[in-house]
Write a protein that holds these residues in place. Structure first.
Motif, PDB file in Angstrom:
ATOM      1  N   LYS A 220      13.942  42.527 -16.600  1.00 35.21           N
ATOM      2  CA  LYS A 220      15.096  42.777 -15.723  1.00 35.21           C
ATOM      3  C   LYS A 220      15.911  41.516 -15.488  1.00 35.21           C
ATOM      4  O   LYS A 220      17.135  41.569 -15.392  1.00 35.21           O
TER       5      LYS A 220
ATOM      6  N   GLU B 284      25.354  53.531 -20.361  1.00 40.31           N
ATOM      7  CA  GLU B 284      23.925  53.462 -20.670  1.00 40.31           C
ATOM      8  C   GLU B 284      23.452  54.833 -21.125  1.00 40.31           C
ATOM      9  O   GLU B 284      23.570  55.808 -20.390  1.00 40.31           O
TER      10      GLU B 284
ATOM     11  N   ILE C 273      16.764  50.011 -14.964  1.00 43.57           N
ATOM     12  CA  ILE C 273      18.062  49.405 -15.238  1.00 43.57           C
ATOM     13  C   ILE C 273      18.887  49.341 -13.948  1.00 43.57           C
ATOM     14  O   ILE C 273      19.575  48.360 -13.685  1.00 43.57           O
TER      15      ILE C 273
ATOM     16  N   PHE D  26      15.707  44.208 -29.615  1.00 50.12           N
ATOM     17  CA  PHE D  26      17.135  44.137 -29.279  1.00 50.12           C
ATOM     18  C   PHE D  26      17.912  44.075 -30.581  1.00 50.12           C
ATOM     19  O   PHE D  26      17.695  43.174 -31.394  1.00 50.12           O
TER      20      PHE D  26
ATOM     21  N   TYR E 235      16.441  39.058 -17.580  1.00 49.59           N
ATOM     22  CA  TYR E 235      17.289  38.826 -18.756  1.00 49.59           C
ATOM     23  C   TYR E 235      18.382  39.892 -18.851  1.00 49.59           C
ATOM     24  O   TYR E 235      19.517  39.586 -19.229  1.00 49.59           O
ATOM     25  N   ILE E 236      18.065  41.124 -18.527  1.00 46.81           N
ATOM     26  CA  ILE E 236      19.067  42.197 -18.533  1.00 46.81           C
ATOM     27  C   ILE E 236      20.170  41.861 -17.526  1.00 46.81           C
ATOM     28  O   ILE E 236      21.357  42.019 -17.810  1.00 46.81           O
ATOM     29  N   LYS E 237      19.788  41.388 -16.358  1.00 49.41           N
ATOM     30  CA  LYS E 237      20.765  40.998 -15.342  1.00 49.41           C
ATOM     31  C   LYS E 237      21.663  39.869 -15.856  1.00 49.41           C
ATOM     32  O   LYS E 237      22.875  39.879 -15.624  1.00 49.41           O
TER      33      LYS E 237
ATOM     34  N   LEU F   2      18.078  48.658 -27.038  1.00 48.68           N
ATOM     35  CA  LEU F   2      16.846  48.023 -26.577  1.00 48.68           C
ATOM     36  C   LEU F   2      15.693  48.954 -26.929  1.00 48.68           C
ATOM     37  O   LEU F   2      15.799  50.174 -26.758  1.00 48.68           O
TER      38      LEU F   2
ATOM     39  N   THR G  73      22.639  39.349 -18.890  1.00 46.94           N
ATOM     40  CA  THR G  73      23.638  39.905 -19.807  1.00 46.94           C
ATOM     41  C   THR G  73      24.694  40.676 -19.022  1.00 46.94           C
ATOM     42  O   THR G  73      25.884  40.589 -19.320  1.00 46.94           O
TER      43      THR G  73
ATOM     44  N   PRO H 209      11.572  48.704 -17.828  1.00 45.44           N
ATOM     45  CA  PRO H 209      11.604  47.244 -17.972  1.00 45.44           C
ATOM     46  C   PRO H 209      10.750  46.545 -16.911  1.00 45.44           C
ATOM     47  O   PRO H 209      10.752  46.929 -15.748  1.00 45.44           O
TER      48      PRO H 209
END
Length: 136
Positions: free
Chosen positions: A70, A90, A101, A7, A72-74, A21, A76, A65
């Motif tokens: 996912k 994206e 994603i 990251f 952690y992505i959620k 990423l 953010t 992912p």
């Protein structure tokens, strides 16, 4: 294993949070970098001091992912949404990455604020057009 390997913030100027990423995030990698990634992301979002901003995320070197990634992505995505995210662009030329994603986004309120682009250049063009049309 360093956060920057997976990251990295490319730029945060002009109300555009541009980050990248990379790689495949195994459970061990996510356990090690996930919290730091979210903290770094939040710090950059907070630097906009409540002003509307854009996200440009480069996923060209990111693999599908994992479920752990996912989550952690959620986090953010949700934080961006709560803090005046205008749209997230994206750059994801791989179909499997797009699907991964999308799965994270579908569990987030930011899902309707997402646009996909094939290149970083196209992403900046989308932001420029959006700003002109919406006077942002």
């Amino acid at each position: 294993m360093k956060l920057e390997d997976y990251f990295s913030i490319i730029s945060s100027k002009d109300q555009i949070l541009h980050f990248k990423l990379n790689g495949f995030w195994t459970k061990a990698i996510v356990d090690e970098i996930g919290s730091d990634m979210v903290r770094t992301f939040k710090e950059k979002v907070d630097s906009y001091q409540g002003k509307p901003f854009f996200i440009l995320v480069d996923l060209t070197e990111f693999s599908l992912p994992s479920d752990e990634a996912k989550r952690y992505i959620k986090q953010t995505m949700d934080y961006g949404f709560r803090n005046h995210l205008v749209i997230a662009i994206e750059v994801a030329p791989k179909a499997l990455v797009k699907m991964g994603i999308q799965d994270a986004a579908s569990k987030s309120k930011v899902d309707k604020q997402r646009v996909q682009a094939m290149s970083v250049v196209e992403a900046y063009e989308i932001i420029s057009k959006y700003r002109a049309q919406n006077h942002i």
